[in-house]
Design a protein around this motif. Structure first.
Motif, PDB file in Angstrom:
ATOM      1  N   ALA B  48      52.766  64.389  39.732  1.00  0.00           N
ATOM      2  CA  ALA B  48      52.572  63.052  40.313  1.00  0.00           C
ATOM      3  C   ALA B  48      53.825  62.601  41.064  1.00  0.00           C
ATOM      4  CB  ALA B  48      52.227  62.040  39.216  1.00  0.00           C
ATOM      5  N   ASP B  52      54.095  61.797  45.052  1.00  0.00           N
ATOM      6  CA  ASP B  52      54.653  60.525  45.539  1.00  0.00           C
ATOM      7  C   ASP B  52      55.756  60.790  46.561  1.00  0.00           C
ATOM      8  OD1 ASP B  52      53.027  58.830  44.086  1.00  0.00           O
ATOM      9  OD2 ASP B  52      54.417  58.626  42.412  1.00  0.00           O
ATOM     10  N   VAL B  68      37.026  69.484  43.630  1.00  0.00           N
ATOM     11  CA  VAL B  68      36.983  70.346  42.441  1.00  0.00           C
ATOM     12  C   VAL B  68      35.582  70.278  41.835  1.00  0.00           C
ATOM     13  CG1 VAL B  68      38.035  70.796  40.201  1.00  0.00           C
ATOM     14  CG2 VAL B  68      39.377  69.725  42.018  1.00  0.00           C
ATOM     15  N   ALA B  81      41.268  68.917  38.145  1.00  0.00           N
ATOM     16  CA  ALA B  81      40.625  67.634  38.445  1.00  0.00           C
ATOM     17  C   ALA B  81      41.612  66.489  38.271  1.00  0.00           C
ATOM     18  CB  ALA B  81      39.418  67.422  37.519  1.00  0.00           C
ATOM     19  N   GLN B  82      42.455  66.574  37.250  1.00  0.00           N
ATOM     20  CA  GLN B  82      43.416  65.499  37.011  1.00  0.00           C
ATOM     21  C   GLN B  82      44.452  65.421  38.122  1.00  0.00           C
ATOM     22  OE1 GLN B  82      44.345  66.663  32.991  1.00  0.00           O
ATOM     23  NE2 GLN B  82      42.866  65.228  32.137  1.00  0.00           N
ATOM     24  N   ALA B  84      43.947  66.395  41.219  1.00  0.00           N
ATOM     25  CA  ALA B  84      43.225  65.835  42.368  1.00  0.00           C
ATOM     26  C   ALA B  84      43.165  64.310  42.248  1.00  0.00           C
ATOM     27  CB  ALA B  84      41.820  66.429  42.460  1.00  0.00           C
ATOM     28  N   GLY B  85      42.920  63.823  41.035  1.00  0.00           N
ATOM     29  CA  GLY B  85      42.878  62.378  40.806  1.00  0.00           C
ATOM     30  C   GLY B  85      44.217  61.716  41.093  1.00  0.00           C
ATOM     31  N   LEU B  86      45.305  62.377  40.695  1.00  0.00           N
ATOM     32  CA  LEU B  86      46.644  61.830  40.951  1.00  0.00           C
ATOM     33  C   LEU B  86      46.916  61.741  42.454  1.00  0.00           C
ATOM     34  CD1 LEU B  86      48.767  63.744  38.272  1.00  0.00           C
ATOM     35  CD2 LEU B  86      47.887  61.404  38.161  1.00  0.00           C
ATOM     36  N   MET B  88      44.660  61.406  44.764  1.00  0.00           N
ATOM     37  CA  MET B  88      43.830  60.315  45.300  1.00  0.00           C
ATOM     38  C   MET B  88      44.474  58.960  45.039  1.00  0.00           C
ATOM     39  SD  MET B  88      39.816  61.263  44.656  1.00  0.00           S
ATOM     40  CE  MET B  88      39.786  62.513  43.397  1.00  0.00           C
ATOM     41  N   VAL B  89      44.973  58.760  43.823  1.00  0.00           N
ATOM     42  CA  VAL B  89      45.592  57.474  43.484  1.00  0.00           C
ATOM     43  C   VAL B  89      46.886  57.269  44.268  1.00  0.00           C
ATOM     44  CG1 VAL B  89      46.746  56.194  41.639  1.00  0.00           C
ATOM     45  CG2 VAL B  89      44.524  57.235  41.227  1.00  0.00           C
ATOM     46  N   ALA B  92      45.722  56.171  47.636  1.00  0.00           N
ATOM     47  CA  ALA B  92      45.098  54.841  47.595  1.00  0.00           C
ATOM     48  C   ALA B  92      46.149  53.754  47.394  1.00  0.00           C
ATOM     49  CB  ALA B  92      44.049  54.789  46.484  1.00  0.00           C
ATOM     50  N   ARG B  93      47.159  54.053  46.561  1.00  0.00           N
ATOM     51  CA  ARG B  93      48.223  53.093  46.293  1.00  0.00           C
ATOM     52  C   ARG B  93      48.995  52.750  47.565  1.00  0.00           C
ATOM     53  NH1 ARG B  93      50.363  54.749  40.797  1.00  0.00           N
ATOM     54  NH2 ARG B  93      48.995  53.148  39.923  1.00  0.00           N
ATOM     55  N   VAL B  96      46.375  54.713  52.090  1.00  0.00           N
ATOM     56  CA  VAL B  96      46.038  55.858  52.944  1.00  0.00           C
ATOM     57  C   VAL B  96      44.639  56.355  52.580  1.00  0.00           C
ATOM     58  CG1 VAL B  96      46.689  58.214  53.576  1.00  0.00           C
ATOM     59  CG2 VAL B  96      48.472  56.517  53.069  1.00  0.00           C
ATOM     60  N   VAL B  98      41.463  58.682  51.832  1.00  0.00           N
ATOM     61  CA  VAL B  98      41.362  59.993  51.196  1.00  0.00           C
ATOM     62  C   VAL B  98      40.074  60.673  51.650  1.00  0.00           C
ATOM     63  CG1 VAL B  98      41.067  61.203  48.992  1.00  0.00           C
ATOM     64  CG2 VAL B  98      42.655  59.266  49.159  1.00  0.00           C
ATOM     65  N   ARG B 163      34.364  53.219  57.768  1.00  0.00           N
ATOM     66  CA  ARG B 163      34.755  52.731  56.455  1.00  0.00           C
ATOM     67  C   ARG B 163      35.883  51.710  56.568  1.00  0.00           C
ATOM     68  NH1 ARG B 163      37.607  56.659  52.246  1.00  0.00           N
ATOM     69  NH2 ARG B 163      38.712  55.015  51.162  1.00  0.00           N
TER      70      ARG B 163
END
Lengths: 187, 187
Positions: B48, B52, B68, B81-82, B84-86, B88-89, B92-93, B96, B98, B163
């Motif tokens: 993560a 960043d 995934v 998957a985790q 990939a989630g990081l 994405m967040v 998003a934070r 930007v 995704v 979007r």
């Protein structure tokens, strides 16, 4: 202890506390939610922000997260795994140890049976915490069950003690806590 | 475009740029790594932090992440998957957008065939970016392939345009870009 029942639509978060010799107490419980009609990255961000907020507010000693398995609920498992990952990173970023428990470990810790039903677990959560009513929704009660499972696992605490290289005095304290808890018959 | 090939042991990160009428250019490529002998929460935190760092340094317009699937590689899919989630967040934070692409979408974008082999994809990544050698390790080349896939998807850009409620002028620009790209035969 802060327990997390990970989920993308509803993520249960529960905080319980216990001082030596006293019963487990409810500190706070709630559910972080994200609407299914926005993009996954935005949903994950909503949940991540809420997890951050809870951890900043309650400053847990340990964060306990329900372990997610790949084999069941394939349609929702990716989002659930991702939220579990966010909870882990939120804790790690604050230097808070993370523990993972399987659903059957949680059920066994709270009801004595790893195959207990959902309602039985929820009733026991209310009993253990001395609540007149079962916390709603189910995700909130489940998060409390995970936190209680962690609170009642002195073995896990000792593992953590080793991992985080506690002093001999701290280890002795943890061992004494474990013995006292056994003597009280709370597990 | 910043592409992410998610993984807990090795997470490929690649940044490519393209100005109107010019070929895609390599900006930076690398791999975020975590050692398998530390706890998962600490491993996720390492990845993560690196994600960043890359996003702060390169300020991408879009972050593209490989999608995934739960069904294959059950042993590693949760960590993947985790991560990939990081990613994405992290995007998003920063506000930007995704985009997610399946492995076969990436292969088709880069080689013309959704069933191309790994080596073929990597050779094409080098060809497209005008590199003398294939970027190593494979995760790095894969991340570049994901970024190129996103760069070459005007349809996806138009979706994003909707979007993010771009102005009619911006939509017209995106459509013109798409037409120009088709005329150049780059896809």
């Amino acid at each position: 202890m802060l327990g997390v029942d990970p989920g993308l639509t509803r993520c249960g978060i529960g905080v319980v506390d216990s001082q030596s010799g006293r019963r487990a107490q409810l500190v706070a419980v709630g559910v972080a939610m994200s609407p299914p009609d926005i993009s996954v990255d935005q949903r994950l961000l909503l949940i991540a922000d809420e997890l951050d907020r809870w951890m900043d507010l309650h400053v847990p000693d340990i964060v306990a997260v329900e372990r997610v398995f790949a084999q069941h609920n394939v349609s929702t498992v990716m989002g659930t795994a991702q939220v579990a990952g966010l909870a882990m990173v939120a804790a790690a970023r604050r230097g808070v140890p993370v523990a993972m428990h399987t659903p059957s470990e949680v059920k066994a810790a709270v009801t004595g049976s790893g195959r207990a039903g959902k309602e039985q677990v929820q009733r026991m959560v209310a009993n253990i915490l001395g609540l007149a009513e079962v916390p709603k929704p189910a995700d909130a009660a489940d998060a409390l069950a995970i936190a209680i499972c962690q609170l009642w696992r002195p073995a896990a605490l000792l593992d953590k003690a080793e991992r985080f290289a506690l002093t001999p005095a701290q280890k002795a304290w943890a061992a004494a806590e474990q013995a006292a808890r056994r003597a009280r018959g709370t597990r």
